[in-house]
Design a protein around this motif. Structure first.
Motif, mmCIF file in Angstrom:
data_model
loop_
_atom_site.group_PDB
_atom_site.id
_atom_site.type_symbol
_atom_site.label_atom_id
_atom_site.label_comp_id
_atom_site.label_asym_id
_atom_site.label_seq_id
_atom_site.Cartn_x
_atom_site.Cartn_y
_atom_site.Cartn_z
ATOM 1 N N ASN A 204 0.812 -1.222 0.000
ATOM 2 C CA ASN A 204 0.000 0.000 0.000
ATOM 3 C C ASN A 204 0.846 1.274 0.000
ATOM 4 O OD1 ASN A 204 0.917 0.247 2.639
ATOM 5 N ND2 ASN A 204 -0.930 -0.681 3.502
ATOM 6 N N ASN A 205 2.179 1.088 -0.209
ATOM 7 C CA ASN A 205 3.094 2.232 -0.317
ATOM 8 C C ASN A 205 2.974 3.185 0.869
ATOM 9 O OD1 ASN A 205 4.286 1.539 -2.856
ATOM 10 N ND2 ASN A 205 2.354 2.111 -3.815
ATOM 11 N N SER A 206 3.093 2.604 2.070
ATOM 12 C CA SER A 206 3.051 3.409 3.291
ATOM 13 C C SER A 206 4.320 3.208 4.094
ATOM 14 C CB SER A 206 1.834 3.019 4.146
ATOM 15 O OG SER A 206 1.977 1.692 4.633
ATOM 16 N N ILE A 207 4.718 4.218 4.836
ATOM 17 C CA ILE A 207 5.877 4.106 5.712
ATOM 18 C C ILE A 207 5.541 4.779 7.038
ATOM 19 C CG2 ILE A 207 6.984 6.193 4.750
ATOM 20 C CD1 ILE A 207 9.677 4.610 5.194
ATOM 21 N N ILE A 208 5.682 4.013 8.150
ATOM 22 C CA ILE A 208 5.304 4.521 9.467
ATOM 23 C C ILE A 208 6.440 4.251 10.450
ATOM 24 C CG2 ILE A 208 2.826 4.263 9.103
ATOM 25 C CD1 ILE A 208 2.963 1.649 10.676
ATOM 26 N N PRO A 209 6.644 5.127 11.433
ATOM 27 C CA PRO A 209 7.727 4.922 12.404
ATOM 28 C C PRO A 209 7.439 3.774 13.353
ATOM 29 C CG PRO A 209 6.410 6.829 12.999
ATOM 30 C CD PRO A 209 5.912 6.384 11.663
ATOM 31 N N VAL A 210 8.508 3.102 13.773
ATOM 32 C CA VAL A 210 8.415 2.075 14.807
ATOM 33 C C VAL A 210 8.622 2.791 16.136
ATOM 34 C CG1 VAL A 210 9.369 -0.083 15.694
ATOM 35 C CG2 VAL A 210 9.320 0.339 13.224
ATOM 36 N N THR A 211 7.543 3.117 16.803
ATOM 37 C CA THR A 211 7.611 3.981 17.988
ATOM 38 C C THR A 211 8.366 3.345 19.148
ATOM 39 O OG1 THR A 211 5.439 3.161 18.663
ATOM 40 C CG2 THR A 211 5.497 5.195 17.378
ATOM 41 N N ALA A 212 8.400 2.019 19.219
ATOM 42 C CA ALA A 212 9.078 1.348 20.326
ATOM 43 C C ALA A 212 10.574 1.622 20.323
ATOM 44 C CB ALA A 212 8.820 -0.154 20.272
ATOM 45 N N PHE A 213 11.145 1.920 19.150
ATOM 46 C CA PHE A 213 12.584 2.165 19.049
ATOM 47 C C PHE A 213 12.929 3.622 19.320
ATOM 48 C CE2 PHE A 213 16.523 2.984 16.654
ATOM 49 C CZ PHE A 213 17.328 1.968 17.159
ATOM 50 N N GLY A 214 11.979 4.512 19.186
ATOM 51 C CA GLY A 214 12.253 5.932 19.371
ATOM 52 C C GLY A 214 12.812 6.546 18.101
ATOM 53 N N SER A 215 13.497 7.666 18.262
ATOM 54 C CA SER A 215 14.024 8.379 17.093
ATOM 55 C C SER A 215 15.542 8.338 17.017
ATOM 56 C CB SER A 215 13.549 9.840 17.123
ATOM 57 O OG SER A 215 13.993 10.479 18.309
ATOM 58 N N LYS A 216 16.141 7.329 17.638
ATOM 59 C CA LYS A 216 17.594 7.210 17.630
ATOM 60 C C LYS A 216 18.088 6.873 16.224
ATOM 61 C CE LYS A 216 17.464 4.058 20.853
ATOM 62 N NZ LYS A 216 16.082 4.197 21.309
#
Length: 231
Positions: A204-216
């Motif tokens: 579906n051509n989507s990209i979402i952050p993996v919040t468990a990892f944070g923004s490191k």
């Protein structure tokens, strides 16, 4: 859930410390090695990627050209004054695509090299981007190419339509540098970046952050056995 595929930070730190100790203690006795530098014929000492194609040749990308190595000597592909073949001499990534052609990610977009005829083609993306895009990684999946860029999102390219109309651009944040990618299943991928981990869904051509990892910031990914990923 993606978190089941990841190691904890403590385990990763332990792994790297143990690896560093092992290299420190036994590094001199592991394997003999030969250094290949400008003196041996490579175009530049700043190497960005190394790739072996299906015919056995080793391709080395650098900040000043592309090198083909047959085990004895180098052949260099780069732009010279009055002769421009590559989009840029600063090359970031390599992979072998359909028809065994070499896809070359540069600071100014994508070139494709036929290693037999040595014909260089260009995927025309310049009408979409004012500069670049810088292609940091090229992956092939189900007759599609997934390209990670520096601040221009993820590109999904149809190798049979090497034009802007055959390219889908997926963005989350224009400031993100996408760096590495591994498959989680048939449609989902884990992507490392300057702003943490992301899940990319090619269906579906989507990209979402993996919040468990944070923004490191995260660089390389390695898919291990038993649904584990080293990062």
């Amino acid at each position: 859930m993606i978190r089941r595929h990841l190691f904890t930070q403590n385990l990763l730190i332990t792994f790297f410390l143990q690896t560093a100790c092992f290299i420190s203690l036994f590094g001199q006795n592991i394997l003999p090695f030969q250094q290949l530098s400008i003196e041996e014929g490579i175009s530049h000492n700043a190497v960005t990627s190394i790739f072996q194609d299906s015919r056995g040749f080793v391709w080395i990308s650098t900040f000043d050209g592309l090198n083909k190595y047959d085990g004895y000597k180098f052949k260099i592909y780069r732009n010279n004054p009055g002769e421009k073949k590559l989009l840029s001499n600063r090359i970031r990534s390599l992979n072998e695509g359909p028809n065994k052609r070499l896809w070359i990610g540069t600071d100014e977009g994508l070139n494709i090299l036929d290693p037999i005829s040595e014909q260089l083609d260009t995927i025309k993306l310049q009408d979409t981007f004012h500069h670049g895009p810088v292609i940091l990684k090229v992956l092939f999946r189900d007759q599609q190419s997934v390209c990670l860029t520096e601040r221009n999102g993820v590109l999904v390219i149809d190798p049979d339509r090497l034009t802007r109309s055959g390219t889908i651009i997926v963005k989350d944040n224009p400031q993100i540098q996408y760096r590495d990618i591994v498959a989680l299943d048939e449609n989902r991928f884990l992507v490392s970046s300057s702003h943490g981990l992301f899940e990319f869904d090619i269906a579906n051509n989507s990209i979402i952050p993996v919040t468990a990892f944070g923004s490191k910031s995260c660089y390389s990914l390695l898919n291990l056995s038993h649904n584990r990923i080293l990062l």
